[in-house]
Write a protein that holds these residues in place. Structure first.
Motif, PDB file in Angstrom:
ATOM      1  N   ALA A 563       0.596  -1.769  -0.182  1.00 22.47           N
ATOM      2  CA  ALA A 563       0.201   0.316   0.557  1.00 22.47           C
ATOM      3  C   ALA A 563       0.941   1.377   0.032  1.00 22.47           C
ATOM      4  O   ALA A 563       0.367   2.514  -0.146  1.00 22.47           O
ATOM      5  CB  ALA A 563      -1.306   0.208   0.620  1.00 22.47           C
ATOM      6  N   GLU A 564       1.910   1.155   0.334  1.00 26.62           N
ATOM      7  CA  GLU A 564       2.985   2.316   0.445  1.00 26.62           C
ATOM      8  C   GLU A 564       4.294   2.290  -0.987  1.00 26.62           C
ATOM      9  O   GLU A 564       5.171   3.151  -1.411  1.00 26.62           O
ATOM     10  CB  GLU A 564       4.011   2.584   1.679  1.00 26.62           C
ATOM     11  N   THR A 567       3.180   4.115  -6.780  1.00 29.33           N
ATOM     12  CA  THR A 567       1.955   3.526  -8.201  1.00 29.33           C
ATOM     13  C   THR A 567       1.999   4.316  -9.452  1.00 29.33           C
ATOM     14  O   THR A 567       1.850   5.719  -9.181  1.00 29.33           O
ATOM     15  CB  THR A 567       1.107   2.920  -7.824  1.00 29.33           C
ATOM     16  N   ARG A 578       2.576  -1.161 -10.216  1.00 27.60           N
ATOM     17  CA  ARG A 578       3.525  -0.186  -8.785  1.00 27.60           C
ATOM     18  C   ARG A 578       4.599  -0.962  -8.500  1.00 27.60           C
ATOM     19  O   ARG A 578       4.608  -1.791  -9.540  1.00 27.60           O
ATOM     20  CB  ARG A 578       3.045  -0.444  -7.732  1.00 27.60           C
ATOM     21  N   SER A 600      -1.794  -3.638 -10.413  1.00 25.87           N
ATOM     22  CA  SER A 600      -2.471  -3.040  -8.676  1.00 25.87           C
ATOM     23  C   SER A 600      -3.526  -3.070  -8.626  1.00 25.87           C
ATOM     24  O   SER A 600      -4.995  -3.146  -7.914  1.00 25.87           O
ATOM     25  CB  SER A 600      -1.456  -2.317  -7.494  1.00 25.87           C
TER      26      SER A 600
END
Length: 674
Positions: A563-564, A567, A578, A600
């Motif tokens: 999630a970090e 992207t 990503r 993603s």
């Protein structure tokens, strides 16, 4: 005669089939070489985007120049076409024209790519006015995208209409049944047969298959299809007359008064009928010298075809009765306007929009056709997030104080607002909702990739574990013990460097008991580790294979979670990619050093989705250009936008397999949607 008929009815079905086999064979041999399977990528506005879908239909070659007749609902919204001929050769095609009111379209084969040098086989049209119920017919086409098939039947109804009890067939706001009286037949048709020919026993096109009603198929009569195709080839569209009247069959109560005609149920404002003084409730008895009458739905198409054939601008007489008095009016027909306009995408707004037509403006009770109608919104897009949000049906009248006449104007205003801008621009939008005049602020412009805020470095031990529950401890002969069990040692991590193994049990961290006994204690060890700085050395105490064990680890920095990770969103093709994270690479251990980007997200019905790209795919290259990182992807996409290649090929890794995915983007539409 009666004895002959009885003998015929007594014959086995196979004998009857054998009797007509020669003519069926001749019909197939004559027409089948002209059959074309049409693969089409069509576009429809929804959720603020032009969604694309793959479909298959049929058609027939109708001239030596390579024009193919098919249905509007097959090709009318097509962005790209690939046609497979009877000799198995595949050729791209382009749309010549399409007519929603008759569900007829014509596409043009790209003969410059044809390998064969022989003349194209061409289908012949029959005179469909001579067709009658009971005639033997064949349905030919490519159902379900398969190779050619033929089914046999008869015409069951030579003037089939859709009554109010069945419902209307509408295509882009146009009612097909206003003009078309179908040939109902039982030569079975399936999905994919649409656009294929209904053929008589002489191998000529007697109709174009279009619909199914119960066990009956419906075909557009050849004379109608041929005439429309000729107009599309000559002009790209079909111009029709319009009086500005909505009419219906006479009510049953009129029959008692021996009244003939059609009943005017409404008159459009400022239309030819309104200018001539016609009113609701008038009964039309003749148009341009031809008597008209309908007391049921089945008879209405005769009137509609008569009006459609009127030439715009040429004065005519209309006879009618009003409250029993016979009257005559002079009208100048106009060209029939479309019911609704085709939608278009405005990506920077998160909208699909439509221009107003004369009819849609009249129905909305607008004084003119100025403005752009909101057709759909992308959830989370600029227009949907405005305060107040725009809604479907809103009519945009101005942006940043500049009047919006149509989509072209709105595009121009949007481009001006976004010049040299790297972030969305807040603009004031004036619009009408129902009868209310409203304003809102919309942030219009390019989407900005979400940036990840800098995060504090977090310590990481390089292994995964499970809680040593009371049940597990007892089963392992460690009753009363608390701690964790190693379930995974990450390749290349500090845990692997310290020779940790799956199955190791840890009870203490720097002499402190790891108090994990229940499944809900899964975060206990992680919480203990987070008390240390990156680089700190810690000592673990436990056992391996029943023997005491101590290991010293130097805590590393925790890799960024998915999630970090950076992207990049690619809105034109509809996917996001990503960088690969530590966990991604660990999951692919043993596959070699695959440098690429992880997909993603894939937007539904985008070009990438149509090509078969999936979330979780590892994108390795685009049109042969490697994409090891986001900068390479960004550069590659910019190059594609300049080159505008016909084909875009994605090389991906999917699980343990590789794949090459291909699509043919509509570059003109992509540029217009900015």
């Amino acid at each position: 005669m009666r004895s002959f008929l009885a003998l015929l009815l007594a014959l086995p079905l196979s004998a009857a089939d054998d009797a007509r086999r020669p003519e069926v064979d001749r019909a197939i041999a004559r027409l089948s070489p002209t059959i074309v399977r049409i693969e089409v990528i069509s576009e429809d506005g929804s959720e603020g985007r032009m969604l694309r879908q793959h479909a298959v239909g049929s058609g027939a070659i109708i001239d030596a120049e390579g024009r193919v007749i098919t249905n509007y609902h097959v090709a009318g919204r097509g962005a790209t076409f690939l046609c497979r001929l009877a000799d198995r050769e595949e050729l791209p095609a382009t749309l010549v024209g399409a007519d929603a009111m008759t569900d007829v379209a014509v596409i043009q084969l790209d003969l410059s790519r044809r390998r064969a040098k022989t003349p194209l086989p061409v289908a012949e049209f029959a005179d469909s006015d001579r067709a009658r119920a009971g005639d033997t017919v064949l349905s030919m086409g490519c159902p379900a995208g398969l190779t050619q098939s033929v089914t046999l039947g008869i015409i069951a109804n030579d003037a089939m209409v859709m009554t109010r009890f069945v419902g209307a067939m509408n295509l882009d706001g146009e009612s097909v049944g206003e003009l078309v009286r179908w040939f109902g037949h039982d030569a079975v048709i399936f999905g994919g047969n649409s656009g294929g020919p209904l053929v008589d026993t002489q191998g000529r096109i007697v109709g174009i298959n279009e619909i199914g009603v119960g066990s009956l198929g419906g075909a557009i009569p050849a004379n109608t299809a041929k005439a429309v195709a000729a107009e599309l080839i000559a002009h790209g569209r079909v111009a029709r007359g319009w009086l500005g009247l909505e009419v219906q069959p006479l009510l049953r109560s009129f029959s008692a008064r021996d009244v003939r005609g059609v009943l005017v149920r409404s008159v459009f404002r400022d239309s030819p009928g309104a200018i001539a003084g016609l009113r609701q409730g008038d009964v039309l008895t003749a148009v341009a010298g031809q008597a008209v009458h309908a007391d049921c739905d089945e008879q209405m198409s005769t009137y509609h075809r008569l009006v459609a054939d009127l030439r715009a601008g040429r004065e005519i007489k209309v006879d009618f009765t009003r409250e029993g008095t016979a009257l005559t009016a002079t009208l100048v027909p106009a060209e029939r306007p479309a019911n609704i306009a085709r939608e278009a995408e405005l990506a920077s707004w998160g909208l699909t929009v439509r221009d107003q037509t004369r009819l849609s403006a009249l129905r909305a009770k607008r004084p003119n056709q100025d403005g752009v109608v909101v057709d759909s919104l992308r959830p989370g897009g600029p227009a949907a997030e405005a305060k107040p949000a725009l809604l479907e049906g809103d009519l945009i009248l101005s942006v940043a104080g500049r009047p919006v006449k149509d989509i072209a104007t709105l595009r121009a205003v949007s481009r001006d607002l976004q010049k040299a801008k790297t972030e969305p621009e807040a603009v004031l939008v004036a619009f009408v909702r129902g009868t209310a005049e409203m304003i809102s602020v919309v942030r219009v412009g390019p989407e900005v990739d979400a940036t990840i805020a800098p995060r504090a470095a977090r310590p990481w031990a390089g292994f995964a574990s499970q809680v040593l529950t009371a049940e597990l401890a007892k089963a392992l002969g460690l009753k009363g013990k608390a701690g964790i069990r190693v379930t995974q040692v990450v390749t290349g991590s500090v845990a692997e460097q310290a020779s940790m193994k799956v199955g190791d049990l840890w009870f203490k961290l720097d002499g402190k008991v790891i108090a994990a006994r229940r499944p809900e204690d899964a975060e206990v060890f992680g919480a203990l580790i987070r008390e240390y700085p990156v680089g700190a050395e810690v000592e673990l105490e436990g056992q391996r294979d029943g023997q005491p064990l101590k290991l010293t680890l130097k805590l590393a920095e925790r890799p960024a979670p998915a999630a970090e990770l950076p992207t990049l969103k690619e809105p034109r093709f509809g996917f996001s990619a990503r960088e690969q994270g530590f966990d991604d690479k660990a999951a692919r251990q043993g596959e070699g050093d695959l440098r690429g980007l992880l997909i993603s997200k894939v937007e539904r019905s985008g070009w990438a989705d149509l090509a078969g790209l999936r979330g979780g795919d590892l994108l390795l290259s685009i049109n042969g250009r490697p994409v090891p990182d986001l900068n390479a992807l960004r550069t590659g996409l910019e190059a594609l936008a300049k080159e505008k290649p016909r084909h875009v090929v994605l090389q991906v890794r999917r699980s343990i397999s590789g794949a090459f995915l291909e699509f043919e983007p509509d570059w003109n539409a992509l540029e217009a949607a900015k």
